[in-house]
Design an enzyme around this catalytic site. Structure first.
Site, PDB file in Angstrom:
ATOM      1  N   ARG A 169       0.859  -1.181   0.000  1.00 18.63           N
ATOM      2  CA  ARG A 169       0.000   0.000   0.000  1.00 18.63           C
ATOM      3  C   ARG A 169       0.891   1.225   0.000  1.00 18.63           C
ATOM      4  O   ARG A 169       1.801   1.333   0.830  1.00 18.63           O
ATOM      5  CB  ARG A 169      -0.900   0.009   1.232  1.00 18.63           C
ATOM      6  CG  ARG A 169      -2.027   1.039   1.141  1.00 18.63           C
ATOM      7  CD  ARG A 169      -2.793   1.156   2.443  1.00 18.63           C
ATOM      8  NE  ARG A 169      -2.146   2.097   3.351  1.00 18.63           N
ATOM      9  CZ  ARG A 169      -2.705   2.541   4.481  1.00 18.63           C
ATOM     10  NH1 ARG A 169      -3.902   2.095   4.856  1.00 18.63           N
ATOM     11  NH2 ARG A 169      -2.070   3.399   5.256  1.00 18.63           N
ATOM     12  N   TYR A 188      -3.104  12.068   7.088  1.00 12.84           N
ATOM     13  CA  TYR A 188      -3.387  10.810   7.769  1.00 12.84           C
ATOM     14  C   TYR A 188      -2.897   9.645   6.902  1.00 12.84           C
ATOM     15  O   TYR A 188      -3.123   9.603   5.696  1.00 12.84           O
ATOM     16  CB  TYR A 188      -4.890  10.678   7.998  1.00 12.84           C
ATOM     17  CG  TYR A 188      -5.296   9.477   8.824  1.00 12.84           C
ATOM     18  CD1 TYR A 188      -5.202   9.506  10.209  1.00 12.84           C
ATOM     19  CD2 TYR A 188      -5.772   8.318   8.221  1.00 12.84           C
ATOM     20  CE1 TYR A 188      -5.569   8.414  10.978  1.00 12.84           C
ATOM     21  CE2 TYR A 188      -6.141   7.223   8.975  1.00 12.84           C
ATOM     22  CZ  TYR A 188      -6.044   7.276  10.349  1.00 12.84           C
ATOM     23  OH  TYR A 188      -6.409   6.187  11.102  1.00 12.84           O
ATOM     24  N   ASP A 221      -5.182   3.829  -0.004  1.00 15.61           N
ATOM     25  CA  ASP A 221      -6.264   4.069   0.943  1.00 15.61           C
ATOM     26  C   ASP A 221      -6.599   5.557   0.966  1.00 15.61           C
ATOM     27  O   ASP A 221      -5.729   6.399   1.201  1.00 15.61           O
ATOM     28  CB  ASP A 221      -5.826   3.609   2.340  1.00 15.61           C
ATOM     29  CG  ASP A 221      -6.953   3.608   3.356  1.00 15.61           C
ATOM     30  OD1 ASP A 221      -8.047   4.122   3.041  1.00 15.61           O
ATOM     31  OD2 ASP A 221      -6.740   3.096   4.460  1.00 15.61           O
ATOM     32  N   HIS A 264      -9.143   6.736   2.998  1.00 15.96           N
ATOM     33  CA  HIS A 264      -9.620   7.012   4.361  1.00 15.96           C
ATOM     34  C   HIS A 264     -10.942   7.779   4.373  1.00 15.96           C
ATOM     35  O   HIS A 264     -11.122   8.732   5.129  1.00 15.96           O
ATOM     36  CB  HIS A 264      -8.548   7.761   5.171  1.00 15.96           C
ATOM     37  CG  HIS A 264      -7.303   6.962   5.376  1.00 15.96           C
ATOM     38  ND1 HIS A 264      -6.115   7.254   4.740  1.00 15.96           N
ATOM     39  CD2 HIS A 264      -7.061   5.853   6.125  1.00 15.96           C
ATOM     40  CE1 HIS A 264      -5.197   6.371   5.103  1.00 15.96           C
ATOM     41  NE2 HIS A 264      -5.738   5.516   5.936  1.00 15.96           N
ATOM     42  N   GLU A 303      -9.031   1.799  -1.695  1.00 14.87           N
ATOM     43  CA  GLU A 303      -9.694   1.475  -0.428  1.00 14.87           C
ATOM     44  C   GLU A 303     -10.363   2.685   0.201  1.00 14.87           C
ATOM     45  O   GLU A 303      -9.804   3.783   0.211  1.00 14.87           O
ATOM     46  CB  GLU A 303      -8.638   0.908   0.532  1.00 14.87           C
ATOM     47  CG  GLU A 303      -9.123   0.640   1.933  1.00 14.87           C
ATOM     48  CD  GLU A 303      -7.971   0.279   2.851  1.00 14.87           C
ATOM     49  OE1 GLU A 303      -8.158   0.385   4.091  1.00 14.87           O
ATOM     50  OE2 GLU A 303      -6.884  -0.091   2.376  1.00 14.87           O
ATOM     51  N   GLU A 336     -13.572  -1.673   6.782  1.00 12.94           N
ATOM     52  CA  GLU A 336     -12.869  -1.863   8.044  1.00 12.94           C
ATOM     53  C   GLU A 336     -13.619  -1.269   9.222  1.00 12.94           C
ATOM     54  O   GLU A 336     -13.403  -1.679  10.370  1.00 12.94           O
ATOM     55  CB  GLU A 336     -11.450  -1.298   7.981  1.00 12.94           C
ATOM     56  CG  GLU A 336     -11.352   0.211   7.924  1.00 12.94           C
ATOM     57  CD  GLU A 336      -9.911   0.692   7.794  1.00 12.94           C
ATOM     58  OE1 GLU A 336      -9.480   1.451   8.669  1.00 12.94           O
ATOM     59  OE2 GLU A 336      -9.235   0.311   6.829  1.00 12.94           O
ATOM     60  N   ARG A 388     -13.636  -5.622   3.780  1.00 15.50           N
ATOM     61  CA  ARG A 388     -12.516  -5.489   4.701  1.00 15.50           C
ATOM     62  C   ARG A 388     -12.927  -5.552   6.177  1.00 15.50           C
ATOM     63  O   ARG A 388     -12.133  -5.270   7.062  1.00 15.50           O
ATOM     64  CB  ARG A 388     -11.774  -4.175   4.434  1.00 15.50           C
ATOM     65  CG  ARG A 388     -11.298  -4.034   2.997  1.00 15.50           C
ATOM     66  CD  ARG A 388     -10.197  -3.011   2.865  1.00 15.50           C
ATOM     67  NE  ARG A 388      -9.011  -3.401   3.588  1.00 15.50           N
ATOM     68  CZ  ARG A 388      -8.554  -2.809   4.684  1.00 15.50           C
ATOM     69  NH1 ARG A 388      -9.199  -1.785   5.224  1.00 15.50           N
ATOM     70  NH2 ARG A 388      -7.447  -3.225   5.266  1.00 15.50           N
ATOM     71  N   GLU A 430      -4.181  -7.364   5.114  1.00 12.46           N
ATOM     72  CA  GLU A 430      -3.330  -6.261   5.541  1.00 12.46           C
ATOM     73  C   GLU A 430      -2.414  -6.723   6.669  1.00 12.46           C
ATOM     74  O   GLU A 430      -2.832  -7.465   7.558  1.00 12.46           O
ATOM     75  CB  GLU A 430      -4.188  -5.091   6.011  1.00 12.46           C
ATOM     76  CG  GLU A 430      -3.393  -3.872   6.454  1.00 12.46           C
ATOM     77  CD  GLU A 430      -4.276  -2.712   6.868  1.00 12.46           C
ATOM     78  OE1 GLU A 430      -3.772  -1.580   6.899  1.00 12.46           O
ATOM     79  OE2 GLU A 430      -5.466  -2.933   7.170  1.00 12.46           O
ATOM     80  N   TRP A 451     -17.719  14.277   5.343  1.00 17.66           N
ATOM     81  CA  TRP A 451     -18.187  13.220   4.434  1.00 17.66           C
ATOM     82  C   TRP A 451     -18.369  11.931   5.191  1.00 17.66           C
ATOM     83  O   TRP A 451     -17.616  11.605   6.083  1.00 17.66           O
ATOM     84  CB  TRP A 451     -17.225  12.995   3.282  1.00 17.66           C
ATOM     85  CG  TRP A 451     -17.054  14.159   2.355  1.00 17.66           C
ATOM     86  CD1 TRP A 451     -15.892  14.586   1.793  1.00 17.66           C
ATOM     87  CD2 TRP A 451     -18.055  15.041   1.845  1.00 17.66           C
ATOM     88  NE1 TRP A 451     -16.090  15.677   1.004  1.00 17.66           N
ATOM     89  CE2 TRP A 451     -17.430  15.989   1.017  1.00 17.66           C
ATOM     90  CE3 TRP A 451     -19.433  15.136   2.037  1.00 17.66           C
ATOM     91  CZ2 TRP A 451     -18.122  16.991   0.348  1.00 17.66           C
ATOM     92  CZ3 TRP A 451     -20.115  16.159   1.377  1.00 17.66           C
ATOM     93  CH2 TRP A 451     -19.461  17.059   0.557  1.00 17.66           C
TER      94      TRP A 451
END
Length: 402
Positions: free
Chosen positions: A147, A159, A210, A212, A236, A262, A283, A339, A402
Site C-alpha cells: 500500500r 493521515y 487508501d 480514508h 480502499e 474496516e 474489509r 493487511e 463526508w
C-alpha cells in the site's frame, strides 16, 4: 466444559490493547482481542460490567448460542462497542474449542484452502520520492503487495503518513490532533505517485491505496478513473459507506477495484454493497465485525457475488486478531489479501504467537487454537494511556463531514 472465569486485560506496549481471557473448568483458556482504537475503555467496561456476568457458568462449546444470546439479547444492536465485545468473546471461545480438539483453528473451520496468506505492507513518505523509496524497501523485504501513501503538497500533515515507517500508529495524542484537508490537492497528487511507482518498478508487484473515507462518490469516480492506467490491486475506503447506494455512481465510472469495510460492524453494513456487486473486496475485521462466527456469514454472502476478503490488519488490532484472521484467511475460499502492519517488539513480547512472515506471505503454525497467547505479567508493566485518532478540517476551518 463450563466457563468459570473471564477477565479483561488492558495493556499499552506502545499502544493500547484490550484482551479478554476466558477460562473453563477443564483448565483450558482462550483469549480474544477487544481493541477499539480511541475507545478502548468503552469496550472494556461493556465486557466487564455487562457481558462477563452473563458468561460465567455457560458451556464454552456452545459458541453459536452464546453469540446469539449477546447479539439478540441486547435491545440496541450492532454498534462498534457492542460488536467488538462480542467478537472478543467469540474468538476466545473458538480458541478454547480448537484447543479442546487439539487442532489449529483453521482445521475446525474446514481445513486449508491455501498454504500461505498473501499480505500487503504499508509504504508511506512525506513526498513522492520518499514513498517510492519506501515501496522499494518493502519489495526488498519480499512483499508482493504494498500500500502506497504520500503526503499531499500544501498540507502540513496527512493521515496515513508517519515518520515511523515500520510501526505506524495513527492514534497520536492525549487529545485529538486536528489536520487540514484539501480534496483538490489530494486528487492532483495521487495519480502522480502511482505513475512514478509504475515507471520505477513496473507492474510485477500489486499496489494499493487508501483514501480514508474522504471523497464524495463522484470524486471517488474521478480518482478511480485516473488510476486505471496503473492497475491498482484496489482503491480502499474512497467513500464513506453510510450511504451504500452512493457506490453505484462510483462503480459506474471506473474499473479500478474497490475495497471497503474496516469500520463495518455487521453484515447489514455491507449487504447492499455485496449483493449489488458494488465492491470487490470486503474489509470487515474479525474484532469489529462480531468475531469468527459473524465473519463467516459475511464471507459466505460475499462468495455468492464474486467479492473477496481483504481484512483490515493495522497495528490497532492486536496479534490475537491477526492470528485469528490468518486462520480464517487460510480456510476461507474467497480470500483476496490480508493487511499486515508489523507490531512493535514490545507488543510481540506481550502477545507471543506462532505466525511468521515468509516472502510476501504470513504462515500460521500448528499450535492448537489460534496460536496467540498473552504474557499477563509483562502486560501489567504497560498501563493504559489515553490516545485519539486525528480528525480533519477543511482549509477554511469547516469540520470535514463526508
Amino acid at each position: 466444559m463450563k466457563i468459570i472465569d473471564a477477565k479483561v486485560i488492558v495493556t499499552c506496549p506502545g499502544r493500547n490493547f484490550v484482551t479478554i481471557k476466558i477460562t473453563t473448568d477443564q483448565g483450558l483458556y482462550g483469549i480474544g482481542d477487544a481493541t477499539l482504537n480511541g475507545r478502548e475503555l468503552a469496550v472494556a467496561s461493556y465486557l466487564q460490567d455487562h457481558l462477563i456476568p452473563c458468561l460465567i457458568g455457560r458451556d464454552a462449546s456452545r459458541i453459536e448460542d452464546i453469540w446469539q444470546f449477546f447479539y439478540r439479547g441486547a435491545y440496541w444492536r450492532r454498534g462498534p462497542v457492542g460488536m467488538t465485545a462480542i467478537a472478543a468473546i467469540d474468538v476466545a471461545l473458538w480458541d478454547i474449542k480448537a484447543k479442546a480438539a487439539n487442532m489449529p483453528l483453521y482445521q475446525l473451520l474446514g481445513g486449508r484452502s491455501r498454504d500461505g496468506v498473501m499480505v500487503y505492507g504499508h509504504a508511506n513518505g512525506r513526498d513522492i520520492a520518499e514513498t517510492v523509496a519506501e515501496v522499494g524497501r518493502y519489495i526488498d523485504m519480499g512483499y508482493k503487495a504494498i500500500r502506497a501513501q504520500t503526503g499531499v503538497p500544501g498540507l502540513a500533515s496527512t493521515y496515513g503518513v508517519s515518520g515511523d515507517k515500520m510501526y505506524y500508529e495513527p492514534a497520536d495524542g492525549n487529545l485529538p490532533t486536528e489536520n487540514l484537508w484539501s480534496t483538490s490537492k489530494y486528487l492532483n497528487s495521487v495519480p502522480k505517485l502511482f505513475e512514478t511507482l509504475r515507471d520505477t518498478y513496473g507492474f510485477e508487484h500489486h499496489l494499493l491505496h487508501d483514501t480514508h473515507h474522504r471523497l464524495t462518490p463522484i470524486e471517488a469516480a474521478q480518482l478511480g478513473k485516473s488510476l486505471e492506467p496503473y492497475k491498482l490491486f484496489w482503491l480502499e475506503d474512497a467513500v464513506p459507506a453510510e450511504l451504500q447506494e452512493g457506490f453505484r455512481l462510483f462503480r459506474h465510472h471506473t474499473t479500478t477495484p474497490i475495497a471497503v469495510g474496516e469500520v463495518f460492524a455487521s453484515i447489514h453494513d455491507c449487504q447492499q454493497l455485496i449483493s449489488e456487486q458494488l465492491i470487490d473486496y470486503i474489509r470487515t475485521t474479525i474484532v469489529h465485525g462480531g468475531g469468527i462466527t459473524h465473519l463467516r456469514r459475511i464471507a459466505h454472502l460475499a462468495e455468492l457475488y464474486h467479492v473477496r476478503t481483504g481484512f483490515h490488519g493495522a497495528t490497532d488490532l492486536s496479534p490475537v486478531t491477526m492470528g485469528a484472521a490468518l486462520h480464517f484467511d487460510t480456510w476461507v475460499p474467497n480470500f483476496g489479501i490480508q493487511e499486515y502492519m508489523r507490531h512493535t517488539p514490545e507488543t510481540d513480547a506481550v502477545f507471543p504467537h506462532d505466525y511468521h512472515f515468509d516472502q510476501g506471505y504470513l504462515k500460521i503454525g500448528e499450535t492448537p487454537g489460534h496460536g496467540v497467547d498473552i504474557d499477563e505479567a509483562l502486560a501489567a508493566k504497560y498501563p493504559y494511556q489515553r490516545a485519539y485518532l486525528p480528525v480533519n478540517r477543511l482549509e477554511d476551518g469547516t469540520m470535514f463531514n463526508w
